[in-house]
Enzyme design. Structure first.
Site, PDB file in Angstrom:
ATOM      1  N   GLY A   1      51.305 -15.837   4.642  1.00 20.81           N
ATOM      2  CA  GLY A   1      50.302 -16.818   4.222  1.00 20.81           C
ATOM      3  C   GLY A   1      50.950 -18.126   3.790  1.00 20.81           C
TER       4      GLY A   1
ATOM      5  N   GLU B   1      43.738 -14.668   3.124  1.00 25.88           N
ATOM      6  CA  GLU B   1      43.429 -13.455   2.341  1.00 25.88           C
ATOM      7  C   GLU B   1      44.727 -12.665   2.241  1.00 25.88           C
ATOM      8  OE1 GLU B   1      40.450 -13.833   1.434  1.00 25.88           O
ATOM      9  OE2 GLU B   1      39.747 -15.131   3.047  1.00 25.88           O
TER      10      GLU B   1
ATOM     11  N   CYS C   1      44.867  -3.895   0.298  1.00 30.45           N
ATOM     12  CA  CYS C   1      45.174  -5.070  -0.525  1.00 30.45           C
ATOM     13  C   CYS C   1      44.682  -4.861  -1.942  1.00 30.45           C
ATOM     14  CB  CYS C   1      44.543  -6.316   0.085  1.00 30.45           C
ATOM     15  SG  CYS C   1      42.760  -6.184   0.298  1.00 30.45           S
TER      16      CYS C   1
HETATM   17  P1  NAD Z   1      51.651  -9.654   7.890  1.00 31.22           P
HETATM   18  O1  NAD Z   1      51.636 -10.862   7.022  1.00 31.22           O
HETATM   19  O2  NAD Z   1      52.957  -9.049   8.210  1.00 31.22           O
HETATM   20  O3  NAD Z   1      50.927  -9.938   9.295  1.00 31.22           O
HETATM   21  C1  NAD Z   1      49.592 -10.402   9.376  1.00 31.22           C
HETATM   22  C2  NAD Z   1      49.406 -11.154  10.691  1.00 31.22           C
HETATM   23  O4  NAD Z   1      50.125 -12.379  10.648  1.00 31.22           O
HETATM   24  C3  NAD Z   1      49.921 -10.404  11.904  1.00 31.22           C
HETATM   25  O5  NAD Z   1      49.013 -10.610  12.952  1.00 31.22           O
HETATM   26  C4  NAD Z   1      51.256 -11.060  12.180  1.00 31.22           C
HETATM   27  O6  NAD Z   1      51.675 -10.974  13.506  1.00 31.22           O
HETATM   28  C5  NAD Z   1      50.950 -12.492  11.822  1.00 31.22           C
HETATM   29  N1  NAD Z   1      52.135 -13.300  11.475  1.00 31.22           N
HETATM   30  C6  NAD Z   1      53.312 -12.881  10.959  1.00 31.22           C
HETATM   31  N2  NAD Z   1      54.121 -13.944  10.725  1.00 31.22           N
HETATM   32  C7  NAD Z   1      53.435 -15.050  11.110  1.00 31.22           C
HETATM   33  C8  NAD Z   1      53.714 -16.447  11.094  1.00 31.22           C
HETATM   34  N3  NAD Z   1      54.870 -16.916  10.641  1.00 31.22           N
HETATM   35  N4  NAD Z   1      52.757 -17.308  11.530  1.00 31.22           N
HETATM   36  C9  NAD Z   1      51.563 -16.850  11.966  1.00 31.22           C
HETATM   37  N5  NAD Z   1      51.250 -15.530  12.012  1.00 31.22           N
HETATM   38  C10 NAD Z   1      52.171 -14.640  11.587  1.00 31.22           C
HETATM   39  O7  NAD Z   1      50.692  -8.588   7.151  1.00 31.22           O
HETATM   40  P2  NAD Z   1      50.542  -7.026   7.450  1.00 31.22           P
HETATM   41  O8  NAD Z   1      51.771  -6.331   6.995  1.00 31.22           O
HETATM   42  O9  NAD Z   1      50.045  -6.798   8.820  1.00 31.22           O
HETATM   43  O10 NAD Z   1      49.326  -6.643   6.483  1.00 31.22           O
HETATM   44  C11 NAD Z   1      49.487  -6.176   5.177  1.00 31.22           C
HETATM   45  C12 NAD Z   1      49.233  -7.288   4.183  1.00 31.22           C
HETATM   46  O11 NAD Z   1      47.887  -7.759   4.310  1.00 31.22           O
HETATM   47  C13 NAD Z   1      49.368  -6.860   2.740  1.00 31.22           C
HETATM   48  O12 NAD Z   1      50.056  -7.852   2.030  1.00 31.22           O
HETATM   49  C14 NAD Z   1      47.935  -6.773   2.253  1.00 31.22           C
HETATM   50  O13 NAD Z   1      47.774  -6.929   0.871  1.00 31.22           O
HETATM   51  C15 NAD Z   1      47.304  -7.885   3.019  1.00 31.22           C
HETATM   52  N6  NAD Z   1      45.853  -7.698   3.108  1.00 31.22           N
HETATM   53  C16 NAD Z   1      45.033  -8.561   2.428  1.00 31.22           C
HETATM   54  C17 NAD Z   1      43.658  -8.366   2.458  1.00 31.22           C
HETATM   55  C18 NAD Z   1      42.709  -9.265   1.720  1.00 31.22           C
HETATM   56  O14 NAD Z   1      41.510  -9.234   2.017  1.00 31.22           O
HETATM   57  N7  NAD Z   1      43.156 -10.057   0.772  1.00 31.22           N
HETATM   58  C19 NAD Z   1      43.129  -7.295   3.190  1.00 31.22           C
HETATM   59  C20 NAD Z   1      44.014  -6.453   3.862  1.00 31.22           C
HETATM   60  C21 NAD Z   1      45.369  -6.663   3.834  1.00 31.22           C
END
Ligand code: NAD
Length: 471
Positions: free
Chosen positions: A212, A230, A264
């Site tokens: 993020g 999120e 999350c």
């Molecule tokens: P992640 O951040 O590793 O990946 C999420 C997405 O972002 C993937 O599609 C990934 O390919 C993409 N991505 C990765 N690096 C990127 C970049 N530099 N630029 C653009 N896109 C990129 O997350 P994850 O491990 O798949 O998911 C778990 C995380 O999600 C946990 O931290 C969890 O808390 C969070 N989460 C938050 C919510 C919420 O509603 N707040 C809900 C579910 C999960």
């Protein structure tokens, strides 16, 4: 690093489940840009009709969809079924949310004409999905975005592309034009490409704080792009002054270990009143020992599946060992019951003695326990994080809850309920490192359309004011 082939594996078996080439971002954006004006120009009723047909399509294929999600994430089948049920329910919620949050408002006045507030779609939105609920979470952005009249490009998690593909296919089967919602598999590099693409008007992201922040940095020079982040949490659950220890312990277990802690909203830090510590922790330990960890289709059904992959399992067991090495006291050891496969048993560790605790999200079944002697101390501990997604108080009086609610910084604050299980009919968003003040769920409608204020008269009508010479 550029990933050209995406492969997902079943966590419970290690077997390959899905393989495909990374999508072509240029082509997808061009097609989406071409398609969205037509979609946006459709009457709202048509768009609503289409998403309702999507709900029917998901209903028709629900068992196959749930089976796929269970295989791809490792979550128990009952939990995957609940996820698909959530996908279906989201349709009516999104329709209602659009009506409530993005409704057209008009004030008519004979002299001044009409003052109107209407909403317009942004254009092309990229949805970047996480692995943990690969159907429900991307869908929670896609539906409101489509209802508002945007075209959408879904880039699912590289760890769960098959579920994203199935989701998009259901929309197409329901009759949505293929270019209005496209599936673009890929890794972080594909995500980055979409984020910075000039033809993408907004990024709707669910994932880790690290990603993020990287997205936010990239877009710092482009304030015109809508960005909804999120992200995760380091969520506290405070247990305070209750004689109902058995139920409190169940809430602890459900908060920390549902979804193998890969939610999350999972509780990461259990903050316990000194006087309750022994009774509560005995009960929590007893329940944790009874948790069935198993594969999605095992009988009897497991409570928890594996975590998403072996690297994640390694990182979690390393974290447990780190806490031990720093003076943590194991209440329940984290183990790897099935060798290299990423099954881990729930780990519970008392970290009260550790003065410098890392404020990070440990995304798995690892619960840190902290003892406190006063309610002020409990609130201080709850706020001892840069995240701010959710927090629960279990026990306490109405006055205690009032203090907790007023002083704890989080977007979701519960009383005598689990930290998990938030309602789609309410907003869900976090403060601090958990989000950028664009709450999702019911309020997702807010970032899928922007308001336009207009004053309107059918004919020009104007009068000169002060400051003019006589003609
Ligand atoms: P992640 O951040 O590793 O990946 C999420 C997405 O972002 C993937 O599609 C990934 O390919 C993409 N991505 C990765 N690096 C990127 C970049 N530099 N630029 C653009 N896109 C990129 O997350 P994850 O491990 O798949 O998911 C778990 C995380 O999600 C946990 O931290 C969890 O808390 C969070 N989460 C938050 C919510 C919420 O509603 N707040 C809900 C579910 C999960």
């Amino acid at each position: 690093m550029t990933v050209s082939t995406i492969i997902s594996h079943e966590p419970a078996t290690g077997e390959e489940l899905w393989r495909g080439a990374a999508g072509d971002v240029e082509e997808a954006v061009a097609r989406a840009r071409h398609a969205w004006p037509g979609w946006a120009a459709q009457p709202l009723a048509n768009r609503i009709e289409l998403v309702r047909r999507f709900a029917n399509e998901v209903r028709r294929t629900a068992e196959d969809f749930a089976t796929l999600v269970a295989r791809e994430t490792g979550k128990p089948l009952w939990e995957a079924r609940a996820e698909i049920e959530g996908v279906i329910n989201k349709v009516e919620i999104s329709v209602r949310a659009y009506a409530e949050r993005s409704a057209q408002r008009k004030l008519n006045s004979a002299l001044k004409g009409t003052a109107a507030i209407r909403h317009k779609p942004h254009g092309v939105l990229a949805v970047l999905g996480p692995f943990n609920s690969p159907a429900f979470l991307p869908n929670s952005h896609i539906l409101p975005a489509l209802v508002a009249g945007n075209a959408v490009i879904l880039k699912p998690s590289e760890k769960a592309p098959a579920s994203g593909e199935f989701l998009v296919r259901c929309f197409h089967e329901a009759g949505l034009p293929e270019d209005v919602l496209q599936f673009v598999p890929g890794g972080p590099d594909t995500g980055q490409e979409l984020v910075v693409h000039a033809g993408v008007d907004g990024v709707l992201f669910t994932g880790s704080v690290q990603t993020g922040i990287a997205i936010n940095r990239r877009l710092a020079v482009n304030p015109g792009k809508i960005v909804a982040l999120e992200m995760g949490g380091n969520n506290p659950l405070v247990v305070w002054n209750t004689p109902i220890v058995a139920d409190a312990a169940v809430l602890v277990i459900q908060s920390a270990f549902s979804g193998a802690g890969q939610r999350c909203t999972a509780a990461r830090r259990l903050i316990v009143q000194d006087a309750m510590y022994d009774a509560l922790m005995d009960e929590v330990k007893r329940l944790a020992d009874r948790i069935i960890v198993g594969a999605p289709f095992d009988e009897p059904s497991p409570f928890m599946g594996p975590v998403i992959d072996p690297a994640t399992a390694d990182a979690l067991t390393d974290s447990f060992l780190y806490f031990l090495s720093q003076g943590g006291k194991a209440i329940k050891h984290m183990t790897r019951p099935k060798g290299d496969l990423p099954f881990i048993s729930p780990g519970i560790i008392d970290v009260t003695a550790i003065k410098e605790r890392p404020d990070v999200e440990l995304f798995g079944p690892l619960l840190q326990v902290i003892r406190v002697s006063s309610f002020d101390e409990a609130i201080g501990e709850a706020n001892n994080t840069r995240f701010g997604l959710c927090a629960s108080l279990v026990g306490g009086s109405p006055e205690d809850y009032n203090r907790f609610w007023s002083n704890v910084r989080a977007g979701l604050i519960n009383w005598n309920r689990s930290t998990n299980g938030s309602s789609s009919a309410a907003p869900l968003g976090g403060l601090g490192l958990s989000g950028n003040h664009r709450p999702s769920a019911f309020y997702a409608a807010d970032y899928c359309a922007y308001p336009v204020a207009s004053t309107e008269l059918e004919q020009p009508r104007a009068m000169l004011g002060v400051g003019f010479r006589d003609a």
